[in-house]
Design a protein around this motif. Structure first.
Motif, PDB file in Angstrom:
ATOM      1  N   VAL A  46       0.745  -1.067  -0.089  1.00 51.15           N
ATOM      2  CA  VAL A  46      -0.055  -0.068   0.024  1.00 51.15           C
ATOM      3  C   VAL A  46       0.908   1.429   0.009  1.00 51.15           C
ATOM      4  N   GLU A  47       1.806   1.278   0.857  1.00 49.69           N
ATOM      5  CA  GLU A  47       2.874   2.262   0.905  1.00 49.69           C
ATOM      6  C   GLU A  47       3.613   2.608  -0.641  1.00 49.69           C
ATOM      7  N   HIS A  48       4.072   1.648  -1.427  1.00 46.48           N
ATOM      8  CA  HIS A  48       4.338   1.791  -2.675  1.00 46.48           C
ATOM      9  C   HIS A  48       3.354   2.296  -3.330  1.00 46.48           C
ATOM     10  N   MET A  49       2.114   1.761  -3.454  1.00 45.27           N
ATOM     11  CA  MET A  49       1.163   2.458  -4.320  1.00 45.27           C
ATOM     12  C   MET A  49       0.744   4.007  -3.918  1.00 45.27           C
ATOM     13  N   GLU A  50       0.674   4.237  -2.712  1.00 44.79           N
ATOM     14  CA  GLU A  50       0.469   5.798  -2.102  1.00 44.79           C
ATOM     15  C   GLU A  50       1.624   6.366  -2.805  1.00 44.79           C
ATOM     16  N   VAL A  51       2.986   6.228  -2.710  1.00 44.54           N
ATOM     17  CA  VAL A  51       4.040   7.004  -3.268  1.00 44.54           C
ATOM     18  C   VAL A  51       3.790   7.399  -4.681  1.00 44.54           C
ATOM     19  N   TRP A  52       3.242   6.247  -5.318  1.00 45.35           N
ATOM     20  CA  TRP A  52       3.105   6.391  -6.731  1.00 45.35           C
ATOM     21  C   TRP A  52       1.951   7.427  -7.004  1.00 45.35           C
ATOM     22  N   LEU A  53       0.815   7.349  -6.267  1.00 49.91           N
ATOM     23  CA  LEU A  53      -0.293   8.258  -6.337  1.00 49.91           C
ATOM     24  C   LEU A  53       0.208   9.674  -5.980  1.00 49.91           C
ATOM     25  N   ASP A  54       0.979   9.670  -5.041  1.00 52.73           N
ATOM     26  CA  ASP A  54       1.599  11.096  -4.596  1.00 52.73           C
ATOM     27  C   ASP A  54       2.233  11.771  -5.788  1.00 52.73           C
ATOM     28  N   ARG A  55       3.028  10.919  -6.515  1.00 49.50           N
ATOM     29  CA  ARG A  55       3.737  11.524  -7.765  1.00 49.50           C
ATOM     30  C   ARG A  55       2.932  11.740  -8.868  1.00 49.50           C
ATOM     31  N   HIS A  56       1.879  10.894  -9.024  1.00 43.22           N
ATOM     32  CA  HIS A  56       1.078  11.035 -10.298  1.00 43.22           C
ATOM     33  C   HIS A  56      -0.250  11.361 -10.427  1.00 43.22           C
ATOM     34  N   ASP A  58      -3.147  14.514  -8.300  1.00 42.41           N
ATOM     35  CA  ASP A  58      -3.255  15.667  -7.449  1.00 42.41           C
ATOM     36  C   ASP A  58      -3.978  15.413  -6.286  1.00 42.41           C
ATOM     37  N   LEU A  59      -4.438  14.003  -6.134  1.00 42.65           N
ATOM     38  CA  LEU A  59      -5.164  13.740  -4.895  1.00 42.65           C
ATOM     39  C   LEU A  59      -4.277  13.662  -3.651  1.00 42.65           C
ATOM     40  N   PRO A  60      -4.572  14.599  -2.509  1.00 40.08           N
ATOM     41  CA  PRO A  60      -3.735  14.407  -1.215  1.00 40.08           C
ATOM     42  C   PRO A  60      -3.993  12.970  -0.759  1.00 40.08           C
ATOM     43  N   ARG A  61      -2.995  12.397  -0.159  1.00 39.32           N
ATOM     44  CA  ARG A  61      -2.941  11.263   0.844  1.00 39.32           C
ATOM     45  C   ARG A  61      -3.697  11.385   2.067  1.00 39.32           C
ATOM     46  N   ALA A  63      -4.659  10.883   5.934  1.00 34.06           N
ATOM     47  CA  ALA A  63      -3.726  10.538   7.222  1.00 34.06           C
ATOM     48  C   ALA A  63      -3.934   9.130   7.633  1.00 34.06           C
ATOM     49  N   VAL A  64      -4.890   8.339   7.489  1.00 36.42           N
ATOM     50  CA  VAL A  64      -5.316   6.991   7.648  1.00 36.42           C
ATOM     51  C   VAL A  64      -5.180   6.249   6.549  1.00 36.42           C
ATOM     52  N   ALA A  65      -4.546   5.345   6.615  1.00 36.26           N
ATOM     53  CA  ALA A  65      -4.719   4.015   5.511  1.00 36.26           C
ATOM     54  C   ALA A  65      -5.889   3.447   5.541  1.00 36.26           C
ATOM     55  N   PRO A  66      -6.578   2.997   4.411  1.00 35.94           N
ATOM     56  CA  PRO A  66      -7.810   2.143   4.482  1.00 35.94           C
ATOM     57  C   PRO A  66      -7.303   0.644   5.022  1.00 35.94           C
ATOM     58  N   GLU A  67      -8.439   0.207   5.510  1.00 32.34           N
ATOM     59  CA  GLU A  67      -8.382  -1.283   5.976  1.00 32.34           C
ATOM     60  C   GLU A  67      -8.425  -1.938   4.442  1.00 32.34           C
ATOM     61  N   ILE A  68      -7.785  -3.165   4.269  1.00 28.99           N
ATOM     62  CA  ILE A  68      -7.824  -4.100   3.205  1.00 28.99           C
ATOM     63  C   ILE A  68      -8.121  -5.337   3.500  1.00 28.99           C
ATOM     64  N   ARG A  69      -9.069  -5.911   2.814  1.00 32.25           N
ATOM     65  CA  ARG A  69      -9.637  -7.083   2.932  1.00 32.25           C
ATOM     66  C   ARG A  69      -9.694  -7.912   1.667  1.00 32.25           C
ATOM     67  N   LEU A 120      -4.526  -0.221  -6.654  1.00 31.84           N
ATOM     68  CA  LEU A 120      -4.145   1.208  -6.691  1.00 31.84           C
ATOM     69  C   LEU A 120      -5.494   2.054  -7.286  1.00 31.84           C
ATOM     70  N   HIS A 121      -6.469   1.233  -8.064  1.00 30.74           N
ATOM     71  CA  HIS A 121      -7.773   1.881  -8.238  1.00 30.74           C
ATOM     72  C   HIS A 121      -8.529   2.439  -7.102  1.00 30.74           C
ATOM     73  N   GLU A 122      -8.514   1.479  -6.103  1.00 31.50           N
ATOM     74  CA  GLU A 122      -9.263   1.488  -4.930  1.00 31.50           C
ATOM     75  C   GLU A 122      -8.664   2.722  -3.980  1.00 31.50           C
ATOM     76  N   LEU A 123      -7.411   2.558  -4.114  1.00 28.23           N
ATOM     77  CA  LEU A 123      -6.743   3.565  -3.229  1.00 28.23           C
ATOM     78  C   LEU A 123      -7.214   5.042  -3.544  1.00 28.23           C
ATOM     79  N   VAL A 124      -7.289   5.164  -5.076  1.00 28.29           N
ATOM     80  CA  VAL A 124      -7.802   6.399  -5.567  1.00 28.29           C
ATOM     81  C   VAL A 124      -9.203   6.751  -4.892  1.00 28.29           C
ATOM     82  N   HIS A 125     -10.123   5.790  -4.749  1.00 28.53           N
ATOM     83  CA  HIS A 125     -11.049   6.072  -4.284  1.00 28.53           C
ATOM     84  C   HIS A 125     -11.089   6.575  -2.784  1.00 28.53           C
ATOM     85  N   HIS A 126     -10.207   6.005  -2.079  1.00 32.21           N
ATOM     86  CA  HIS A 126     -10.065   6.373  -0.658  1.00 32.21           C
ATOM     87  C   HIS A 126      -9.559   7.650  -0.487  1.00 32.21           C
ATOM     88  N   ARG A 127      -8.985   8.168  -1.431  1.00 28.03           N
ATOM     89  CA  ARG A 127      -8.231   9.506  -1.646  1.00 28.03           C
ATOM     90  C   ARG A 127      -9.792  10.533  -1.844  1.00 28.03           C
TER      91      ARG A 127
END
Length: 180
Positions: A46-56, A58-61, A63-69, A120-127
């Motif tokens: 998740v951290e690797h994907m968050e770093v990629w999203l930070d770089r690519h 405009d959606l800010p990260r 503070a709390v990561a989502p739960e992944i199931r 990654l797609h779902e992390l975008v929705h979290h943001r």
């Protein structure tokens, strides 16, 4: 003519320097892009994907990561019956903004780039859940699919996306229109 002869050695050295720099940056970029494959656990991935999203994006990260199931297709059908009915067995992930949970449908592998692109797609929705106004939930899909496509394209892969359906969903128009 004299200027060209003086510029010759300088150009050659500069060209060689640029070539070496480009090769080094290319290798570093490729290693960085593939670093997700070395993740030992989901939080690291998740951290690797968050770093990629930070770089690519405009959606800010958040503070709390989502739960992944990891879950079954049946659970996704229960959580989002309309989505499951419209996409049948193609739903590979789902984000629940109320519980801040990403549901990934089994089989799912952290070593498969297509499966990781769903994360990654779902992390975008979290943001997106914390930032911006969306006229309908479908409006969030186009940016999420575009991020997913960009990530896969960087790996030399193409997503299997029905872009017509994505654009229709993102348009927030009623689907069941019957003329009187």
């Amino acid at each position: 003519m004299r200027i060209l002869s003086r510029a010759g050695p300088w150009s050659a050295r500069t060209g060689l320097f640029c070539l070496v720099l480009n090769a080094f940056c290319g290798v570093a970029w490729a290693a960085d892009l593939l670093a997700w494959r070395e993740a030992k656990a989901m939080p690291e991935l998740v951290e690797h994907m968050e770093v990629w999203l930070d770089r690519h994006t405009d959606l800010p990260r958040r503070a709390v990561a989502p739960e992944i199931r990891l879950t079954s297709q049946a659970t996704v059908a229960r959580l989002a019956p309309m989505r499951a009915a419209s996409e049948s067995s193609r739903t590979r992930g789902l984000y629940d903004p109320d519980s801040e949970t990403i549901w990934l449908v089994r089989p799912w592998s952290a070593k498969n780039p297509y499966d990781v692109s769903v994360l990654l797609h779902e992390l975008v929705h979290h943001r997106q859940a914390a930032h911006g106004h969306w006229y309908c939930p479908g409006a969030q899909e186009l940016p999420a699919y575009r991020a997913q496509q960009a990530w896969l394209n960087a790996l030399g892969l193409e997503p299997d996306v029905n872009w017509v359906a994505v654009f229709l969903e993102a348009g927030c128009t009623p689907r069941d229109i019957h003329p009187e």
